[in-house]
Design a protein around this motif. Structure first.
Motif, PDB file in Angstrom:
ATOM      1  N   MET A 252       0.813  -1.209   0.000  1.00 60.83           N
ATOM      2  CA  MET A 252       0.000   0.000   0.000  1.00 60.83           C
ATOM      3  C   MET A 252       0.848   1.262   0.000  1.00 60.83           C
ATOM      4  SD  MET A 252      -3.121  -0.669  -0.348  1.00 60.83           S
ATOM      5  CE  MET A 252      -3.729   0.977   0.010  1.00 60.83           C
ATOM      6  N   ALA A 253       2.016   1.213   0.691  1.00 59.92           N
ATOM      7  CA  ALA A 253       2.894   2.385   0.746  1.00 59.92           C
ATOM      8  C   ALA A 253       3.382   2.751  -0.652  1.00 59.92           C
ATOM      9  CB  ALA A 253       4.068   2.116   1.667  1.00 59.92           C
ATOM     10  N   VAL A 254       3.733   1.723  -1.446  1.00 57.88           N
ATOM     11  CA  VAL A 254       4.202   1.975  -2.806  1.00 57.88           C
ATOM     12  C   VAL A 254       3.075   2.555  -3.654  1.00 57.88           C
ATOM     13  CG1 VAL A 254       5.145   0.939  -4.899  1.00 57.88           C
ATOM     14  CG2 VAL A 254       5.923   0.150  -2.650  1.00 57.88           C
ATOM     15  N   THR A 255       1.866   2.023  -3.473  1.00 60.53           N
ATOM     16  CA  THR A 255       0.708   2.538  -4.206  1.00 60.53           C
ATOM     17  C   THR A 255       0.424   3.977  -3.810  1.00 60.53           C
ATOM     18  OG1 THR A 255      -0.269   0.327  -4.349  1.00 60.53           O
ATOM     19  CG2 THR A 255      -1.742   2.190  -4.680  1.00 60.53           C
ATOM     20  N   ASP A 256       0.511   4.271  -2.517  1.00 60.09           N
ATOM     21  CA  ASP A 256       0.305   5.650  -2.050  1.00 60.09           C
ATOM     22  C   ASP A 256       1.327   6.590  -2.686  1.00 60.09           C
ATOM     23  OD1 ASP A 256      -1.791   4.862  -0.495  1.00 60.09           O
ATOM     24  OD2 ASP A 256      -0.644   4.791   1.387  1.00 60.09           O
ATOM     25  N   ASP A 257       2.559   6.118  -2.815  1.00 59.26           N
ATOM     26  CA  ASP A 257       3.602   6.932  -3.454  1.00 59.26           C
ATOM     27  C   ASP A 257       3.248   7.193  -4.910  1.00 59.26           C
ATOM     28  OD1 ASP A 257       5.057   7.073  -1.139  1.00 59.26           O
ATOM     29  OD2 ASP A 257       6.428   5.432  -1.665  1.00 59.26           O
ATOM     30  N   ALA A 258       2.715   6.170  -5.562  1.00 56.25           N
ATOM     31  CA  ALA A 258       2.338   6.318  -6.967  1.00 56.25           C
ATOM     32  C   ALA A 258       1.208   7.332  -7.111  1.00 56.25           C
ATOM     33  CB  ALA A 258       1.906   4.963  -7.537  1.00 56.25           C
ATOM     34  N   ILE A 259       0.228   7.264  -6.196  1.00 54.21           N
ATOM     35  CA  ILE A 259      -0.879   8.220  -6.210  1.00 54.21           C
ATOM     36  C   ILE A 259      -0.351   9.641  -6.006  1.00 54.21           C
ATOM     37  CG2 ILE A 259      -2.919   8.997  -4.935  1.00 54.21           C
ATOM     38  CD1 ILE A 259      -3.491   6.020  -4.348  1.00 54.21           C
ATOM     39  N   SER A 260       0.542   9.796  -5.049  1.00 56.44           N
ATOM     40  CA  SER A 260       1.112  11.114  -4.768  1.00 56.44           C
ATOM     41  C   SER A 260       1.883  11.659  -5.969  1.00 56.44           C
ATOM     42  CB  SER A 260       2.039  11.038  -3.553  1.00 56.44           C
ATOM     43  OG  SER A 260       1.314  10.681  -2.392  1.00 56.44           O
ATOM     44  N   THR A 261       2.596  10.767  -6.664  1.00 59.56           N
ATOM     45  CA  THR A 261       3.375  11.190  -7.823  1.00 59.56           C
ATOM     46  C   THR A 261       2.466  11.662  -8.949  1.00 59.56           C
ATOM     47  OG1 THR A 261       5.130   9.618  -7.262  1.00 59.56           O
ATOM     48  CG2 THR A 261       5.104  10.477  -9.515  1.00 59.56           C
ATOM     49  N   ILE A 262       1.401  10.908  -9.219  1.00 57.02           N
ATOM     50  CA  ILE A 262       0.463  11.302 -10.276  1.00 57.02           C
ATOM     51  C   ILE A 262      -0.241  12.607  -9.884  1.00 57.02           C
ATOM     52  CG2 ILE A 262      -1.640  10.651 -11.510  1.00 57.02           C
ATOM     53  CD1 ILE A 262      -0.742   7.714 -11.212  1.00 57.02           C
ATOM     54  N   LYS A 263      -0.591  12.721  -8.623  1.00 61.24           N
ATOM     55  CA  LYS A 263      -1.217  13.964  -8.142  1.00 61.24           C
ATOM     56  C   LYS A 263      -0.283  15.150  -8.367  1.00 61.24           C
ATOM     57  CE  LYS A 263      -2.540  16.301  -3.866  1.00 61.24           C
ATOM     58  NZ  LYS A 263      -2.625  16.192  -2.395  1.00 61.24           N
ATOM     59  N   ALA A 264       0.993  14.970  -8.037  1.00 60.97           N
ATOM     60  CA  ALA A 264       1.969  16.051  -8.213  1.00 60.97           C
ATOM     61  C   ALA A 264       2.089  16.441  -9.685  1.00 60.97           C
ATOM     62  CB  ALA A 264       3.324  15.614  -7.667  1.00 60.97           C
ATOM     63  N   MET A 265       2.004  15.459 -10.581  1.00 61.52           N
ATOM     64  CA  MET A 265       2.078  15.748 -12.016  1.00 61.52           C
ATOM     65  C   MET A 265       0.879  16.582 -12.471  1.00 61.52           C
ATOM     66  SD  MET A 265       3.373  11.998 -13.387  1.00 61.52           S
ATOM     67  CE  MET A 265       3.460  12.464 -15.112  1.00 61.52           C
ATOM     68  N   ILE A 266      -0.283  16.312 -11.869  1.00 61.10           N
ATOM     69  CA  ILE A 266      -1.482  17.073 -12.218  1.00 61.10           C
ATOM     70  C   ILE A 266      -1.393  18.490 -11.641  1.00 61.10           C
ATOM     71  CG2 ILE A 266      -3.986  17.230 -11.887  1.00 61.10           C
ATOM     72  CD1 ILE A 266      -4.028  14.140 -11.904  1.00 61.10           C
ATOM     73  N   VAL A 267      -0.986  18.582 -10.388  1.00 63.12           N
ATOM     74  CA  VAL A 267      -0.881  19.889  -9.733  1.00 63.12           C
ATOM     75  C   VAL A 267       0.138  20.783 -10.441  1.00 63.12           C
ATOM     76  CG1 VAL A 267      -0.165  21.071  -7.608  1.00 63.12           C
ATOM     77  CG2 VAL A 267      -1.625  19.033  -7.480  1.00 63.12           C
ATOM     78  N   SER A 268       1.240  20.206 -10.882  1.00 60.35           N
ATOM     79  CA  SER A 268       2.284  20.986 -11.545  1.00 60.35           C
ATOM     80  C   SER A 268       1.915  21.382 -12.969  1.00 60.35           C
ATOM     81  CB  SER A 268       3.586  20.185 -11.568  1.00 60.35           C
ATOM     82  OG  SER A 268       3.477  19.070 -12.448  1.00 60.35           O
ATOM     83  N   GLY A 269       0.889  20.727 -13.515  1.00 58.56           N
ATOM     84  CA  GLY A 269       0.489  21.022 -14.888  1.00 58.56           C
ATOM     85  C   GLY A 269       1.127  20.102 -15.911  1.00 58.56           C
ATOM     86  N   GLU A 270       1.950  19.177 -15.437  1.00 55.38           N
ATOM     87  CA  GLU A 270       2.565  18.218 -16.352  1.00 55.38           C
ATOM     88  C   GLU A 270       1.492  17.341 -16.997  1.00 55.38           C
ATOM     89  OE1 GLU A 270       6.031  14.735 -16.319  1.00 55.38           O
ATOM     90  OE2 GLU A 270       5.736  16.018 -14.557  1.00 55.38           O
ATOM     91  N   LEU A 271       0.466  17.026 -16.205  1.00 59.05           N
ATOM     92  CA  LEU A 271      -0.732  16.357 -16.721  1.00 59.05           C
ATOM     93  C   LEU A 271      -1.891  17.335 -16.576  1.00 59.05           C
ATOM     94  CD1 LEU A 271      -0.433  12.750 -15.225  1.00 59.05           C
ATOM     95  CD2 LEU A 271      -0.180  13.400 -17.630  1.00 59.05           C
ATOM     96  N   LYS A 272      -2.601  17.591 -17.653  1.00 60.44           N
ATOM     97  CA  LYS A 272      -3.679  18.585 -17.646  1.00 60.44           C
ATOM     98  C   LYS A 272      -5.039  17.898 -17.778  1.00 60.44           C
ATOM     99  CE  LYS A 272      -0.884  22.285 -19.669  1.00 60.44           C
ATOM    100  NZ  LYS A 272       0.391  21.565 -19.457  1.00 60.44           N
ATOM    101  N   PRO A 273      -6.110  18.580 -17.363  1.00 58.81           N
ATOM    102  CA  PRO A 273      -7.462  18.018 -17.522  1.00 58.81           C
ATOM    103  C   PRO A 273      -7.707  17.599 -18.970  1.00 58.81           C
ATOM    104  CG  PRO A 273      -7.536  19.978 -16.157  1.00 58.81           C
ATOM    105  CD  PRO A 273      -6.136  19.889 -16.689  1.00 58.81           C
TER     106      PRO A 273
END
Length: 225
Positions: A1-22
């Motif tokens: 679960m810790a690794v999955t949580d890290d993956a979620i956080s990483t994808i979230k950071a990509m969205i927040v930074s604008g690297e991934l857009k709506p």
């Protein structure tokens, strides 16, 4: 679960930074997992979790996309939770509404357009004391939704909408069992509309507080008996 949580956080950071857009499509699973330094299983679990809360949209045979990230979409998960706990938390829902809706009304008083005021007037004019309880409740939902949307805060409007729909049964039961509830609701809606027409945020706040507080008081009393 810790690794999955890290993956979620990483994808979230990509969205927040604008690297991934709506609306943007994510890179293929193999490419993304290698880029993020994650196993494909961890990435899949992260994607599933983000799909549930409507951050990602997995389209079979097409790929995975970031959703529109609109407030209404993201708050669907909260509406689901509220629905699960409706019987236990109906009073608490009204307690939250009593805090938030007066603020939404005060915002609306300063921002509402003439067109939005006309829609509120039309909604109120379409009902009367001879209107069925179900139709009055439908009017009540629309009336409150129009006010929160007129406030111009999409997150607040979506949050209130997610809670309002889950209190329908309580409002119908009140309309059936409490004498004079229909007349009281229409009079309170008229007072709210008047405050909005006057562009008076404090009167709008007060009128909404009285309106929501009255329903909440009846529910508390009904539960006690």
């Amino acid at each position: 679960m810790a690794v999955t949580d890290d993956a979620i956080s990483t994808i979230k950071a990509m969205i927040v930074s604008g690297e991934l857009k709506p609306g943007q499509r994510l890179p293929p699973e193999k490419e993304l997992s290698e880029t993020l330094g994650l196993s494909r299983n961890s990435l899949r679990e992260a994607v599933k979790s983000l799909e549930i809360i409507r951050v990602l949209d997995v389209r079979r045979g097409d790929g995975t996309y970031v959703t529109s990230l609109e407030p209404r979409l993201l708050l669907e998960a909260m509406a689901f939770v509220v629905d699960l706990h409706q019987n236990q938390s109906i009073v608490e829902i009204f307690d939250v509404r009593r805090v938030l809706e007066p603020h939404a009304a005060a915002l609306a008083a300063t921002r509402i357009t003439d067109e939005e005021l006309e829609r509120l007037r039309s909604s109120l004019d379409a009902v009367s004391l001879t209107t069925s309880v179900e139709e009055l409740v439908a009017h009540d939902l629309e009336f409150h939704r129009l006010i929160s949307e007129a406030g111009g805060n999409a997150y607040l409007a979506s949050l209130l909408d997610s809670m309002s729909g889950e209190t329908i049964r309580a409002r119908i039961w009140r309309g059936i069992t409490q004498e004079g509830s229909s007349a009281r609701t229409l009079a309170e809606h008229a007072a709210i509309l008047q405050a909005l027409q006057n562009r008076d945020p404090e009167m709008a706040r007060a009128a909404l507080t009285v309106h929501i507080g009255g329903i909440e008081s009846w529910i508390r009393s009904a539960l006690e008996h």
